[in-house]
Scaffold this motif. Sequence first.
Motif, PDB file in Angstrom:
ATOM      1  N   GLN A 141       0.767  -1.140   0.077  1.00 52.65           N
ATOM      2  CA  GLN A 141      -0.075  -0.155  -0.066  1.00 52.65           C
ATOM      3  C   GLN A 141       0.866   1.306  -0.078  1.00 52.65           C
ATOM      4  O   GLN A 141       0.467   2.312  -0.727  1.00 52.65           O
ATOM      5  N   GLU A 142       2.036   1.433   0.709  1.00 52.37           N
ATOM      6  CA  GLU A 142       2.713   2.454   0.880  1.00 52.37           C
ATOM      7  C   GLU A 142       3.485   2.612  -0.830  1.00 52.37           C
ATOM      8  O   GLU A 142       3.576   3.907  -1.101  1.00 52.37           O
ATOM      9  N   THR A 143       3.881   1.667  -1.292  1.00 51.87           N
ATOM     10  CA  THR A 143       4.631   1.627  -2.736  1.00 51.87           C
ATOM     11  C   THR A 143       3.563   2.151  -3.514  1.00 51.87           C
ATOM     12  O   THR A 143       3.566   2.963  -4.368  1.00 51.87           O
ATOM     13  N   LEU A 144       2.266   1.739  -3.574  1.00 50.96           N
ATOM     14  CA  LEU A 144       1.053   2.164  -4.500  1.00 50.96           C
ATOM     15  C   LEU A 144       0.887   3.537  -4.147  1.00 50.96           C
ATOM     16  O   LEU A 144       0.586   4.425  -5.120  1.00 50.96           O
ATOM     17  N   ALA A 145       0.732   4.130  -2.777  1.00 53.70           N
ATOM     18  CA  ALA A 145       0.504   5.383  -2.441  1.00 53.70           C
ATOM     19  C   ALA A 145       1.689   6.263  -3.267  1.00 53.70           C
ATOM     20  O   ALA A 145       1.470   7.456  -3.515  1.00 53.70           O
ATOM     21  N   LYS A 146       2.987   6.076  -3.517  1.00 54.85           N
ATOM     22  CA  LYS A 146       3.991   6.652  -3.981  1.00 54.85           C
ATOM     23  C   LYS A 146       3.337   7.217  -5.388  1.00 54.85           C
ATOM     24  O   LYS A 146       3.978   8.256  -5.849  1.00 54.85           O
ATOM     25  N   TYR A 147       2.782   6.370  -6.152  1.00 49.54           N
ATOM     26  CA  TYR A 147       2.438   6.702  -7.487  1.00 49.54           C
ATOM     27  C   TYR A 147       0.769   7.149  -7.438  1.00 49.54           C
ATOM     28  O   TYR A 147       0.154   6.774  -8.467  1.00 49.54           O
ATOM     29  N   ASN A 148       0.474   7.498  -6.208  1.00 53.25           N
ATOM     30  CA  ASN A 148      -0.983   8.094  -6.291  1.00 53.25           C
ATOM     31  C   ASN A 148      -2.216   6.925  -6.546  1.00 53.25           C
ATOM     32  O   ASN A 148      -3.112   7.378  -7.111  1.00 53.25           O
ATOM     33  N   LEU A 149      -1.891   5.729  -5.989  1.00 54.82           N
ATOM     34  CA  LEU A 149      -2.750   4.757  -6.366  1.00 54.82           C
ATOM     35  C   LEU A 149      -3.210   4.512  -4.971  1.00 54.82           C
ATOM     36  O   LEU A 149      -2.675   3.602  -4.108  1.00 54.82           O
ATOM     37  N   HIS A 150      -4.346   4.773  -4.642  1.00 55.90           N
ATOM     38  CA  HIS A 150      -4.976   4.484  -3.363  1.00 55.90           C
ATOM     39  C   HIS A 150      -6.038   3.670  -3.145  1.00 55.90           C
ATOM     40  O   HIS A 150      -7.039   3.944  -3.824  1.00 55.90           O
ATOM     41  N   PHE A 151      -6.188   2.543  -2.576  1.00 58.66           N
ATOM     42  CA  PHE A 151      -7.264   1.737  -2.414  1.00 58.66           C
ATOM     43  C   PHE A 151      -6.715   0.753  -1.198  1.00 58.66           C
ATOM     44  O   PHE A 151      -5.795   0.659  -0.859  1.00 58.66           O
ATOM     45  N   ASN A 152      -7.826   0.359  -0.534  1.00 59.33           N
ATOM     46  CA  ASN A 152      -7.655  -0.504   0.577  1.00 59.33           C
ATOM     47  C   ASN A 152      -7.491  -2.021   0.270  1.00 59.33           C
ATOM     48  O   ASN A 152      -8.380  -2.595  -0.210  1.00 59.33           O
ATOM     49  N   LEU A 153      -6.346  -2.478   0.475  1.00 62.16           N
ATOM     50  CA  LEU A 153      -5.655  -3.585   0.014  1.00 62.16           C
ATOM     51  C   LEU A 153      -6.589  -4.707   0.821  1.00 62.16           C
ATOM     52  O   LEU A 153      -6.751  -5.752   0.250  1.00 62.16           O
ATOM     53  N   GLU A 154      -6.850  -4.554   2.197  1.00 61.67           N
ATOM     54  CA  GLU A 154      -7.501  -5.666   2.994  1.00 61.67           C
ATOM     55  C   GLU A 154      -8.607  -5.650   2.536  1.00 61.67           C
ATOM     56  O   GLU A 154      -9.095  -6.963   2.392  1.00 61.67           O
ATOM     57  N   VAL A 155      -9.496  -5.015   2.097  1.00 61.28           N
ATOM     58  CA  VAL A 155     -10.861  -4.889   1.629  1.00 61.28           C
ATOM     59  C   VAL A 155     -10.943  -5.713   0.344  1.00 61.28           C
ATOM     60  O   VAL A 155     -11.678  -6.584   0.155  1.00 61.28           O
ATOM     61  N   GLN A 156      -9.872  -5.320  -0.567  1.00 62.60           N
ATOM     62  CA  GLN A 156      -9.872  -5.975  -1.907  1.00 62.60           C
ATOM     63  C   GLN A 156      -9.456  -7.505  -1.789  1.00 62.60           C
ATOM     64  O   GLN A 156      -9.690  -8.464  -2.425  1.00 62.60           O
ATOM     65  N   VAL A 157      -8.584  -7.815  -0.820  1.00 60.79           N
ATOM     66  CA  VAL A 157      -8.173  -9.067  -0.730  1.00 60.79           C
ATOM     67  C   VAL A 157      -9.246 -10.024   0.024  1.00 60.79           C
ATOM     68  O   VAL A 157      -9.681 -11.052  -0.365  1.00 60.79           O
ATOM     69  N   ALA A 158      -9.916  -9.226   0.911  1.00 58.08           N
ATOM     70  CA  ALA A 158     -11.364 -10.102   1.448  1.00 58.08           C
ATOM     71  C   ALA A 158     -12.231 -10.183   0.361  1.00 58.08           C
ATOM     72  O   ALA A 158     -12.735 -11.447   0.526  1.00 58.08           O
ATOM     73  N   GLU A 159     -12.615  -9.253  -0.487  1.00 58.31           N
ATOM     74  CA  GLU A 159     -13.517  -9.536  -1.459  1.00 58.31           C
ATOM     75  C   GLU A 159     -13.094 -10.652  -2.396  1.00 58.31           C
ATOM     76  O   GLU A 159     -13.705 -11.777  -2.640  1.00 58.31           O
ATOM     77  N   SER A 210     -10.893 -13.042  -1.712  1.00 55.47           N
ATOM     78  CA  SER A 210     -10.814 -14.426  -1.102  1.00 55.47           C
ATOM     79  C   SER A 210     -12.166 -14.866  -0.824  1.00 55.47           C
ATOM     80  O   SER A 210     -12.306 -16.241  -0.944  1.00 55.47           O
ATOM     81  N   SER A 211     -13.197 -14.130  -0.772  1.00 55.38           N
ATOM     82  CA  SER A 211     -14.626 -14.713  -0.629  1.00 55.38           C
ATOM     83  C   SER A 211     -14.827 -15.515  -1.774  1.00 55.38           C
ATOM     84  O   SER A 211     -15.658 -16.193  -2.224  1.00 55.38           O
ATOM     85  N   ARG A 212     -14.532 -14.467  -2.655  1.00 53.86           N
ATOM     86  CA  ARG A 212     -15.018 -15.223  -4.437  1.00 53.86           C
ATOM     87  C   ARG A 212     -14.312 -16.314  -4.604  1.00 53.86           C
ATOM     88  O   ARG A 212     -14.709 -17.118  -5.273  1.00 53.86           O
ATOM     89  N   LEU A 213     -12.830 -16.355  -4.149  1.00 52.14           N
ATOM     90  CA  LEU A 213     -12.202 -17.552  -4.606  1.00 52.14           C
ATOM     91  C   LEU A 213     -12.593 -18.625  -3.731  1.00 52.14           C
ATOM     92  O   LEU A 213     -12.413 -19.866  -4.430  1.00 52.14           O
ATOM     93  N   LEU A 214     -13.006 -18.584  -2.434  1.00 51.87           N
ATOM     94  CA  LEU A 214     -13.427 -19.754  -1.676  1.00 51.87           C
ATOM     95  C   LEU A 214     -14.598 -20.059  -2.065  1.00 51.87           C
ATOM     96  O   LEU A 214     -14.915 -21.461  -2.221  1.00 51.87           O
ATOM     97  N   SER A 215     -15.641 -19.349  -2.771  1.00 50.77           N
ATOM     98  CA  SER A 215     -16.904 -19.854  -3.310  1.00 50.77           C
ATOM     99  C   SER A 215     -16.809 -20.664  -4.677  1.00 50.77           C
ATOM    100  O   SER A 215     -17.392 -21.613  -5.025  1.00 50.77           O
TER     101      SER A 215
END
Length: 198
Positions: free
Chosen positions: A14-32, A34-39
């Motif tokens: 997330q810090e690396t992405l923020a340096k390039y003005n790419l802001h998003f919550n990685l934990e939320v993305q991984v959780a979403e 993961s839930s799709r993957l588990l299904s």
Amino acid sequence: ALVGKAPQLTRSIQETLAKYNLHFNLEVQVAEYSSRLLSEVPQVLRNASSLLLGLVAVVILTIYLLIEGPALQASLMLLLPISHRPGVRRMGVEIYQQVGGYTRGLLVTSMLAGLTTFTILAVCGVPEPFALAALTAVSDALPVVGLLLALVPSTLMALTISPTTALIVAVAYLIYHQVEINMIAPRVFGNILEIGRA
């Protein structure tokens, strides 16, 4: 090791992405994700088991035909009219040589893939380079999905070292794959199968 470093890796990414003005919550993305993957896990397991059974069947049949091919051919010859036997015999010999040559070519390219992978992973300090190289050697024989089956575990294992190491490993795999399909495989299979010779 990778699971224990997950929070640290998440922050680093997330810090690396923020340096390039790419802001998003990685934990939320991984959780979403993961839930799709588990299904989809049951379908993936069915497909993987089907693929594995198919591969086992192909390997067993190939070994059987390579060992028992001449005896089987001789038995089948007795069923044919005498006038057809010479042509069918020549065809059987040609098929036997081509299948054996293709199998030898796969072994050569798979061994090269395994050795190259082992070298890359060992130089980068990735844990378990031998196991990952063995996985690469086996998956190298699989068209299309083989690269993915080798790339993902090796990249994830390299991620335990650092994101930079994971990137280096992924790029090295992709470069080797391109070299193999454009340079190594045509030469190996061309020489073994005598393709392109007049």
